[in-house]
Design a protein around this motif. Structure first.
Motif, PDB file in Angstrom:
ATOM      1  N   HIS A  12       0.831  -1.214   0.000  1.00 29.63           N
ATOM      2  CA  HIS A  12       0.000   0.000   0.000  1.00 29.63           C
ATOM      3  C   HIS A  12       0.855   1.250   0.000  1.00 29.63           C
ATOM      4  N   HIS A  57      -1.667  -9.070  -5.068  1.00 32.18           N
ATOM      5  CA  HIS A  57      -1.999  -8.375  -3.813  1.00 32.18           C
ATOM      6  C   HIS A  57      -3.477  -8.597  -3.461  1.00 32.18           C
ATOM      7  N   GLU A  61      -5.137 -10.656  -0.306  1.00 28.70           N
ATOM      8  CA  GLU A  61      -6.117 -10.060   0.605  1.00 28.70           C
ATOM      9  C   GLU A  61      -7.392 -10.899   0.667  1.00 28.70           C
ATOM     10  N   HIS A 123     -10.475   2.663  -0.508  1.00 26.75           N
ATOM     11  CA  HIS A 123     -10.339   1.214  -0.376  1.00 26.75           C
ATOM     12  C   HIS A 123      -9.164   0.863   0.559  1.00 26.75           C
ATOM     13  N   GLU A 127      -9.159  -1.011   4.281  1.00 21.57           N
ATOM     14  CA  GLU A 127      -8.363  -2.208   4.540  1.00 21.57           C
ATOM     15  C   GLU A 127      -7.442  -1.998   5.744  1.00 21.57           C
TER      16      GLU A 127
HETATM   17 FE   LIG Z   1      -4.935  -3.661  -0.557  1.00 20.73          FE
END
Ligand SMILES: [Fe+2]
Length: 152
Positions: A12, A57, A61, A123, A127
């Motif tokens: 991220h 990724h 997740e 987003h 997360e």
């Molecule tokens: Fe992510």
């Protein structure tokens, strides 16, 4: 913190840096609509947002998210929305690719990317502040080991 969550966090962080550069390019493109070089650099940077690393990724997740759904944890609506977000990003990535081939109008490109960036930030925020902490709290060691075996 858990090593796998750390890896997601680090990703991220890299994406956020990339987005900052994309925003600077967008700013330039808006002010100089003929900036062809900036435009091709922009699409190069955007590629990083829909390449293999990005797909992996999201898949990683999703492993964690499905494990979380199997626990007794109360599931926040934002966590439920994450799967839909991931699908939407895939769609938007396809649209951006099409834009590169079909649109020469800088403003249309800039607006579409701006919208994408807003959604992406929102987003990541959900997360990092809701999903990851819940996973850290609720997943068992056995679940983490299972996730690690499938991790990409
Ligand atoms: Fe992510």
């Amino acid at each position: 913190m858990n090593a796998l969550l750390n890896e997601l966090h680090a990703y991220h962080h890299d994406v956020a840096k990339n987005i900052t550069q994309i925003k600077e390019l967008l700013r330039r493109i808006r002010h100089e609509p003929d900036a062809g070089d900036d435009c091709s650099l922009l699409f190069k940077k955007l590629e990083a947002l829909h390449g293999d690393a990005e797909r992996h990724h999201h898949e990683n997740e999703e492993l964690i998210r499905r494990a979380l759904l199997a626990t007794e944890a109360p599931i926040h609506q934002r966590v439920k929305d994450i799967e839909r977000d991931h699908q939407a990003f895939g769609r938007i990535a396809g649209q951006l690719k099409m834009l590169e081939d079909t649109t020469k109008e800088a403003r249309v490109i800039a607006d579409t990317i701006d919208d994408f960036i807003k959604k992406y930030y929102d987003h990541m925020d959900a997360e990092e502040n809701i999903f990851f902490p819940a996973a850290a709290k609720w997943l068992s060691d056995a679940q983490w080991q299972d996730i690690k075996r499938q991790w990409r």
